[in-house]
Design a protein around this motif. Structure first.
Motif, short mmCIF file in Angstrom:
data_model
loop_
_atom_site.label_atom_id
_atom_site.label_comp_id
_atom_site.label_asym_id
_atom_site.label_seq_id
_atom_site.Cartn_x
_atom_site.Cartn_y
_atom_site.Cartn_z
N VAL A 1 0.85 -1.19 0.00
CA VAL A 1 0.00 0.00 0.00
C VAL A 1 0.88 1.24 0.00
CG1 VAL A 1 -1.79 1.28 1.23
CG2 VAL A 1 -1.84 -1.22 1.22
N SER A 2 0.62 2.18 -0.89
CA SER A 2 1.44 3.38 -1.00
C SER A 2 0.55 4.60 -1.19
CB SER A 2 2.43 3.27 -2.17
OG SER A 2 1.75 2.95 -3.38
N VAL A 3 1.08 5.76 -0.84
CA VAL A 3 0.36 7.02 -1.00
C VAL A 3 1.07 7.84 -2.08
CG1 VAL A 3 -0.46 9.11 0.14
CG2 VAL A 3 -0.29 6.98 1.42
N GLY B 1 -3.26 0.21 -3.63
CA GLY B 1 -2.94 -1.11 -3.11
C GLY B 1 -2.56 -2.04 -4.24
N ARG B 2 -1.42 -2.73 -4.08
CA ARG B 2 -0.95 -3.67 -5.10
C ARG B 2 -0.80 -5.05 -4.46
NH1 ARG B 2 1.46 -1.46 -9.67
NH2 ARG B 2 3.01 -3.11 -9.80
N THR C 1 -2.19 -3.76 -9.42
CA THR C 1 -2.97 -2.83 -8.61
C THR C 1 -4.39 -3.37 -8.44
OG1 THR C 1 -1.70 -0.90 -9.35
CG2 THR C 1 -3.90 -0.48 -8.48
N ILE C 2 -4.84 -3.46 -7.17
CA ILE C 2 -6.19 -3.97 -6.92
C ILE C 2 -7.13 -2.90 -6.35
CG2 ILE C 2 -5.45 -6.36 -6.66
CD1 ILE C 2 -5.79 -5.98 -3.61
N PHE C 3 -6.59 -1.76 -5.92
CA PHE C 3 -7.48 -0.68 -5.52
C PHE C 3 -6.75 0.65 -5.55
CE2 PHE C 3 -5.70 -1.52 -1.26
CZ PHE C 3 -5.53 -0.23 -0.77
N ALA D 1 -10.77 -4.85 3.43
CA ALA D 1 -11.31 -3.67 4.12
C ALA D 1 -10.54 -3.40 5.41
CB ALA D 1 -12.79 -3.87 4.41
N GLU D 2 -10.22 -4.44 6.17
CA GLU D 2 -9.46 -4.26 7.40
C GLU D 2 -8.05 -3.75 7.11
OE1 GLU D 2 -10.20 -4.36 10.66
OE2 GLU D 2 -12.27 -4.46 9.95
N CYS D 3 -7.44 -4.28 6.06
CA CYS D 3 -6.10 -3.82 5.67
C CYS D 3 -6.12 -2.34 5.30
CB CYS D 3 -5.57 -4.64 4.51
SG CYS D 3 -5.17 -6.35 4.92
N ILE D 4 -7.15 -1.93 4.54
CA ILE D 4 -7.27 -0.53 4.14
C ILE D 4 -7.46 0.35 5.35
CG2 ILE D 4 -8.75 1.12 2.92
CD1 ILE D 4 -9.18 -1.04 0.78
N LEU D 5 -8.29 -0.08 6.30
CA LEU D 5 -8.49 0.68 7.52
C LEU D 5 -7.17 0.88 8.26
CD1 LEU D 5 -10.19 1.97 9.74
CD2 LEU D 5 -10.74 -0.33 10.57
N GLN D 6 -6.39 -0.18 8.41
CA GLN D 6 -5.10 -0.09 9.10
C GLN D 6 -4.15 0.84 8.36
OE1 GLN D 6 -3.58 -4.05 9.58
NE2 GLN D 6 -5.42 -4.77 10.65
#
Length: 420
Positions: free
Chosen positions: A35-37, A82-83, A88-90, A133-138
């Motif tokens: 996950v990157s910004v 997110g990769r 890339t998946i999201f 969803a939990e990973c994205i939240l974290q």
């Protein structure tokens, strides 16, 4: 094992964004999820355009729509990617705004969007929606807590186009507004059969006859950029007059919003993908060729959204030109592969008269800091209060009149559409 974070080699990082590695054992993230910004849309364009082709991705998260908003409203977006392995998946396209004491990360262009989904691959590579969803939240907490207090993902349908939303398992609150849709069939008569077809045809015939008393009309779709700009100017004038007559705040008043609309209409797009097209009815009389009704319509695949509409209430109002224009737009869309016509967010009688589907929308509110917990409570309170106000017509009208008076005393600010 490490969850990798982009070192921003292709972007310029925002001050305060975390870029250190986090341990997967402590976060519970799958070992191959990265996950990157990012702060440059161009860095993600290829993946973005590939993912947005899915029917489950809203037009409001499309690259061209977001690019138009960023160019006119946002100094630097926050793009969470997110990769899974090298795929890339999201992508969560966010912007950072300050609302009083709180720093909020929200969907790009949220004030003027009708439905938001984020951008998610149809194939999550074996990950369950709940796990992702939990990973994205974290990761939102890990990556953005230094620059934002809260993330608000507003106007999300928990189920869309027959699929549950990837983030549906996260805590949410029902938005004060729903959106309204009409499923389209290839045959226009079959589409009308879902409604009161006899009444619809009668209204159409009455409108046509009354328009003939004004010399007839042409149904047009603005093609050249000059024509689009001219019709947009007419829309802004018509809408301003309407809001003033109703003593309501003009949500198209501020300069950045008008600049955004001009940027959106500048994209030519294709027959099946166009950020914003302008449809209109123009009088055919040699003595008077004024435009009496306008609709701003977006299309992405088989989903068409009416973003806004207006009429000239000083001319041919008795012919119901707005209703006539919708009839023409929907009739044309039935023969062009559109399967869902969307009247957008906000409860209006004309929407209910056309639509057979009401889609509830939800806000996912994720506090990132202690201050964000306060902001989350405020957000939920505001949503519940708006729902209560909208349920009482007298109170709702009084609030709108108050907003109109306040708007005249303060500098213009960006506001929601009629779905506010």
């Amino acid at each position: 094992m490490n969850a990798h974070i982009s070192a921003f080699s292709i972007d310029t990082p925002l001050a305060g964004l975390r870029s250190e590695a986090n341990n997967n054992v402590s976060t519970g993230m799958p070992s191959d999820l990265t996950v990157s910004v990012h702060v440059l849309m161009s860095a993600l364009e290829a993946d973005w355009r590939a993912l947005e082709a899915s029917n489950t991705v809203s037009l409001h998260q499309s690259f061209d729509w977001c690019a138009s908003w960023v160019a006119t409203h946002v100094d630097r977006p926050l793009l969470l990617r997110g990769r899974l392995g090298d795929r890339t998946i999201f992508i969560l396209p966010l912007e950072l705004v300050r609302n009083g004491l709180f720093r909020t990360a929200r969907f790009i262009g949220a004030p003027h969007s009708n439905i938001n989904t984020g951008i998610f691959a149809e194939d999550l590579g074996g990950l369950s929606r709940e796990t992702l969803a939990e990973c994205i939240l974290q990761e939102l907490v890990n990556k953005l807590a230094h620059v934002a207090d809260i993330v608000t993902l507003e106007k999300i349908p928990l189920e869309w186009r027959g699929q549950p939303h990837t983030l549906a398992s996260l805590p949410s609150i029902r938005n004060q507004n729903a959106s309204y849709q009409l499923p389209l069939l290839p045959d226009f008569a079959a589409t009308l059969a879902q409604l009161n077809a006899k009444r619809r045809r009668k209204k159409f015939r009455v409108s046509e006859r009354r328009m003939e008393t004004y010399g007839g009309y042409d149904y047009i779709i603005a093609e050249s950029l000059d024509e689009r700009r001219a019709i947009l100017d007419v829309f802004l004038a018509q809408k301003a007059a309407r809001f003033e007559a109703l003593e309501l705040p003009n949500v198209f008043r501020d300069a950045p919003t008008q600049a955004f609309l001009r940027a959106a209409i500048a994209h030519d797009g294709t027959s099946e993908s166009r950020p914003l097209a302008l449809h209109a009815l123009r009088l055919r009389s040699e003595a008077d060729s004024r435009i009496v009704a306008i609709a701003g319509v977006s299309r992405k695949g088989d989903h068409m959204i009416c973003q806004f509409g207006s009429i000239d209430e000083t001319l041919a109002a008795d012919a119901s030109p707005g209703e006539l224009l919708f009839h023409r737009i929907i009739e044309r869309a039935c023969g062009e592969g559109v399967s869902l016509f969307d009247f957008g967010i906000g409860d209006q009688p004309y929407k209910r008269s056309w639509c057979t589907v009401e889609t509830m929308q939800y806000d996912i509110v994720l506090p990132l800091t202690l201050r964000g917990r306060v902001a989350a409570g405020v957000h939920r309170l505001i949503v519940r209060t708006k729902r209560a106000i909208k349920a009482n017509r007298q109170i709702y009208c009084a609030v709108q009149r108050f907003r109109q008076r306040q708007q005249g005393k303060t500098a213009p600010v960006s506001a929601d559409t009629d779905g506010d």
